[in-house]
Write a protein that holds these residues in place. Structure first.
Motif, PDB file in Angstrom:
ATOM      1  N   ASP A 130       0.837  -1.200   0.000  1.00  0.00           N
ATOM      2  CA  ASP A 130       0.000   0.000   0.000  1.00  0.00           C
ATOM      3  C   ASP A 130       0.871   1.248   0.000  1.00  0.00           C
ATOM      4  O   ASP A 130       1.887   1.314   0.704  1.00  0.00           O
ATOM      5  N   VAL A 131       0.462   2.253  -0.772  1.00  0.00           N
ATOM      6  CA  VAL A 131       1.237   3.491  -0.832  1.00  0.00           C
ATOM      7  C   VAL A 131       0.323   4.696  -0.682  1.00  0.00           C
ATOM      8  O   VAL A 131      -0.849   4.681  -1.074  1.00  0.00           O
ATOM      9  N   VAL A 132       0.874   5.741  -0.110  1.00  0.00           N
ATOM     10  CA  VAL A 132       0.292   7.083  -0.135  1.00  0.00           C
ATOM     11  C   VAL A 132       1.218   7.941  -0.978  1.00  0.00           C
ATOM     12  O   VAL A 132       2.439   7.898  -0.806  1.00  0.00           O
ATOM     13  N   ILE A 133       0.655   8.700  -1.900  1.00  0.00           N
ATOM     14  CA  ILE A 133       1.448   9.564  -2.775  1.00  0.00           C
ATOM     15  C   ILE A 133       1.142  11.015  -2.430  1.00  0.00           C
ATOM     16  O   ILE A 133      -0.029  11.398  -2.280  1.00  0.00           O
ATOM     17  N   GLU A 351      13.790  14.840   1.830  1.00  0.00           N
ATOM     18  CA  GLU A 351      13.154  13.572   2.189  1.00  0.00           C
ATOM     19  C   GLU A 351      11.927  13.741   3.083  1.00  0.00           C
ATOM     20  O   GLU A 351      11.189  12.778   3.321  1.00  0.00           O
ATOM     21  N   ILE A 352      11.696  14.939   3.592  1.00  0.00           N
ATOM     22  CA  ILE A 352      10.677  15.166   4.616  1.00  0.00           C
ATOM     23  C   ILE A 352       9.288  14.759   4.138  1.00  0.00           C
ATOM     24  O   ILE A 352       8.523  14.119   4.872  1.00  0.00           O
ATOM     25  N   VAL A 353       8.940  15.118   2.905  1.00  0.00           N
ATOM     26  CA  VAL A 353       7.596  14.825   2.407  1.00  0.00           C
ATOM     27  C   VAL A 353       7.378  13.317   2.281  1.00  0.00           C
ATOM     28  O   VAL A 353       6.318  12.798   2.663  1.00  0.00           O
ATOM     29  N   ALA A 354       8.349  12.598   1.763  1.00  0.00           N
ATOM     30  CA  ALA A 354       8.208  11.139   1.642  1.00  0.00           C
ATOM     31  C   ALA A 354       8.072  10.492   3.018  1.00  0.00           C
ATOM     32  O   ALA A 354       7.253   9.581   3.217  1.00  0.00           O
ATOM     33  N   LEU A 355       8.848  10.955   3.986  1.00  0.00           N
ATOM     34  CA  LEU A 355       8.771  10.400   5.335  1.00  0.00           C
ATOM     35  C   LEU A 355       7.400  10.667   5.958  1.00  0.00           C
ATOM     36  O   LEU A 355       6.790   9.788   6.574  1.00  0.00           O
ATOM     37  N   GLY A 356       6.898  11.893   5.780  1.00  0.00           N
ATOM     38  CA  GLY A 356       5.570  12.215   6.290  1.00  0.00           C
ATOM     39  C   GLY A 356       4.477  11.429   5.597  1.00  0.00           C
ATOM     40  O   GLY A 356       3.483  11.027   6.214  1.00  0.00           O
ATOM     41  N   ALA A 357       4.643  11.199   4.288  1.00  0.00           N
ATOM     42  CA  ALA A 357       3.656  10.421   3.536  1.00  0.00           C
ATOM     43  C   ALA A 357       3.615   8.972   4.027  1.00  0.00           C
ATOM     44  O   ALA A 357       2.544   8.345   4.063  1.00  0.00           O
ATOM     45  N   ALA A 358       4.771   8.435   4.421  1.00  0.00           N
ATOM     46  CA  ALA A 358       4.801   7.071   4.955  1.00  0.00           C
ATOM     47  C   ALA A 358       4.039   6.997   6.277  1.00  0.00           C
ATOM     48  O   ALA A 358       3.314   6.024   6.542  1.00  0.00           O
ATOM     49  N   ILE A 359       4.197   8.011   7.111  1.00  0.00           N
ATOM     50  CA  ILE A 359       3.442   8.037   8.372  1.00  0.00           C
ATOM     51  C   ILE A 359       1.953   8.174   8.075  1.00  0.00           C
ATOM     52  O   ILE A 359       1.120   7.503   8.709  1.00  0.00           O
ATOM     53  N   ARG A 360       1.595   9.016   7.087  1.00  0.00           N
ATOM     54  CA  ARG A 360       0.187   9.146   6.708  1.00  0.00           C
ATOM     55  C   ARG A 360      -0.362   7.798   6.221  1.00  0.00           C
ATOM     56  O   ARG A 360      -1.509   7.440   6.519  1.00  0.00           O
ATOM     57  N   ALA A 361       0.457   7.057   5.489  1.00  0.00           N
ATOM     58  CA  ALA A 361       0.032   5.721   5.056  1.00  0.00           C
ATOM     59  C   ALA A 361      -0.238   4.825   6.256  1.00  0.00           C
ATOM     60  O   ALA A 361      -1.222   4.080   6.300  1.00  0.00           O
TER      61      ALA A 361
END
Length: 518
Positions: A130-133, A351-361
């Motif tokens: 599963d991914v959040v973009i 990298e901040i946005v990708a890291l935050g997106a993983a937490i949102r996922a």
């Protein structure tokens, strides 16, 4: 446990992060060992698969491959199905299709997404489920829809889209003490977002956001190239550039010069052209003067965002930097001058946005399928409470009060906290009216020609009725930014329903499994 991931589909350097067993987000390097991957795709007609990432980016300055190499295509996601031509270049000579697929922003984005997930799956030793973009906060429906179609084309299961500043805010609140009114200042390679949010403990509420899709580090590179080209031609009394290939090479050199200036304020750029060699001096002060117009646009957007919700710079307790272009000293100087205090940053602004997106996922999965996470990750995800907002206004076209013209009537204004639901009753305008136009608009204006019409379809009505029959319109917008619209004829109970979630019209995209190695 299954892997969940967040993807920052950046204009210049995308990244992917996973949520680990204890609920912490981690960047996953690509197969080259790099933590971020250039958003570049290059094709060879005699090869089965395109190149994506660093190898593709390096071919931009190669005359043989330049017209088959593409970058910055995220900026054109407002026309997701148009054949993509790099900005400012001659369109007729670029490659237009590959293996039967037109080269569109959606197709190119799909290849980048598949590269990110394939490399991350290889690194993790198991397939990412599963991914959040992330998307810019100002992305309209068509751009979000294009992003979702790219993900489906890449074979991804997208559980959510998250606004980039929301993802950044989620990450920052896990790393440091953040409270009060916060500004997220996000300047990447191709886009700029400024967002105001309120943080109280683990509660994050987005208040407003604005952005510019044509403002970023690549624009700085273009400005620098113009200046050093002029200096060369003045110094050598002759031309530097001979064809588009040298333009591509010069812009890459200027990008590297800009990065060096963020560490040492005086540099020289070696240049070799038709009129000989020249080491062009360039300082940090030169850069600030060179990008003065872009700096002014940034300042105006910051001020407009504050004005939109009636705040002053002194009301903001912290300004948090996101995006690789915030490393430019002139940017940090500007932010400090406008906000009255130095901004705060992190070593990994790319990298901040990708890291935050993983937490949102992880937050999303924890709500709908918590058994996919470890007990420790579930506990970590339970500590978050994020309230996002409608990124634009949504309305419907109707006649004005005196019946003389159509106007845009907004039901869900921009910055409305999500989830929300709004109902309003309209009335038929003529005797015997046999249908109504169920339309949905996106935009802030009262005038119909200044908003986007994102859906329209007729709803049949029974004949012979007098005017003034009630039509109930309900818009609901959930926390995942999925919009549902219902048009109901109160007299008959007939309903027309519209699902405006990105990707709602079904999976009719092509499979790219044969274009990239899993």
């Amino acid at each position: 446990m299954a892997k969940v991931a967040g993807i920052d589909l950046g204009t210049t350097f995308p990244a992917i992060a996973i949520l680990n067993e204890v609920g912490k987000a981690e960047i996953v390097p690509n197969r080259d060992g790099d933590r971020i991957t250039p958003s570049a795709v290059s094709f060879d007609l005699d090869r089965e698969r395109p190149m994506v990432g660093t190898e593709a980016k390096n071919r931009r300055s190669d005359e043989e491959h330049r017209l088959k190499t593409f970058v910055h295509f995220k900026r054109s996601m407002n026309e997701p199905d148009q054949v993509y031509t790099p900005h400012g270049r001659s369109s007729e000579n670029y490659l237009r299709s590959f293996k039967g697929e037109e080269i569109t922003p959606v197709f190119l984005s799909a290849l980048v997404l598949k590269k990110l997930v394939d490399d991350a799956s290889h690194h993790c030793g198991e397939r990412i489920d599963d991914v959040v973009i992330s998307v810019p906060a100002y992305f309209a429906q068509i751009q979000r829809e294009g992003t979702m179609r790219a993900a489906k084309m890449a074979g991804l299961n997208v559980i959510d889209l998250v606004n980039e500043p929301t993802a950044a805010a989620i990450y920052y609140t896990t790393q440091r003490e953040v409270s009060g009114k916060i500004m997220i200042f996000d300047l990447g390679g191709g886009t700029f977002d400024v967002t105001i949010l309120s943080v109280a403990g683990s509660e994050v509420e987005i208040l407003t956001s604005r952005g510019d899709s044509k403002l970023g580090g690549t624009d700085f590179d273009t400005r620098i190239a113009d200046v050093v080209k002029t200096r060369y031609e003045t110094e050598r009394n002759g031309p530097l550039i001979d064809g588009d290939t040298n333009i591509e090479l010069l812009e890459q050199d200027c990008e590297n010069l800009k990065k060096r200036l963020s560490k040492v304020p005086q540099q020289k750029l070696p240049m070799s052209g038709a009129s000989g060699r020249y080491a062009c001096p360039f300082t940090d002060a030169d850069l600030e003067q060179t990008i003065a117009a872009e700096l002014s646009r940034i300042e105006l957007l910051m001020e407009a965002t504050l004005d939109e919700i009636g705040l002053k710079p002194s009301d903001i307790s912290q300004t948090l930097l996101v995006g690789g272009s915030t490393r430019t000293p002139a940017i940090r100087t500007l932010v400090e001058r406008v906000m009255g205090k130095p901004p705060e940053t992190a070593p990994n602004v790319d990298e901040i946005v990708a890291l935050g997106a993983a937490i949102r996922a992880g937050i999303h999965v924890n709500k709908v399928s918590p058994n996919k996470l470890t007990a420790a990750a579930q506990k970590a995800m339970n500590s978050f409470d994020v309230v996002d907002i409608a990124n634009v206004s949504y309305g419907t076209l109707c006649l004005n009060d005196d019946g003389t013209r159509r106007v845009n009537d907004i039901l869900i204004p921009k910055n409305t906290p999500l989830p929300c639901e709004v109902s309003k009753t309209y009335y038929t305008v003529s005797d015997g009216q046999e249908s109504i136009n169920c339309n949905v608009t996106q935009g802030e204006s009262l005038y119909e020609d200044l908003v986007d019409l994102i859906h329209q379809e007729p709803l049949s009505l029974p004949p012979g009725r007098p005017r003034g029959q009630p039509i109930e319109v309900t818009y609901s917008y959930d926390a995942s930014q999925i919009m549902h619209c219902r048009f109901r004829d109160s007299g008959t109970g007939t309903v027309h329903e519209v699902d405006l979630s990105p990707g709602a019209e079904g999976d009719d995209t092509d499979d790219l499994s044969d274009l990239l190695i899993d």
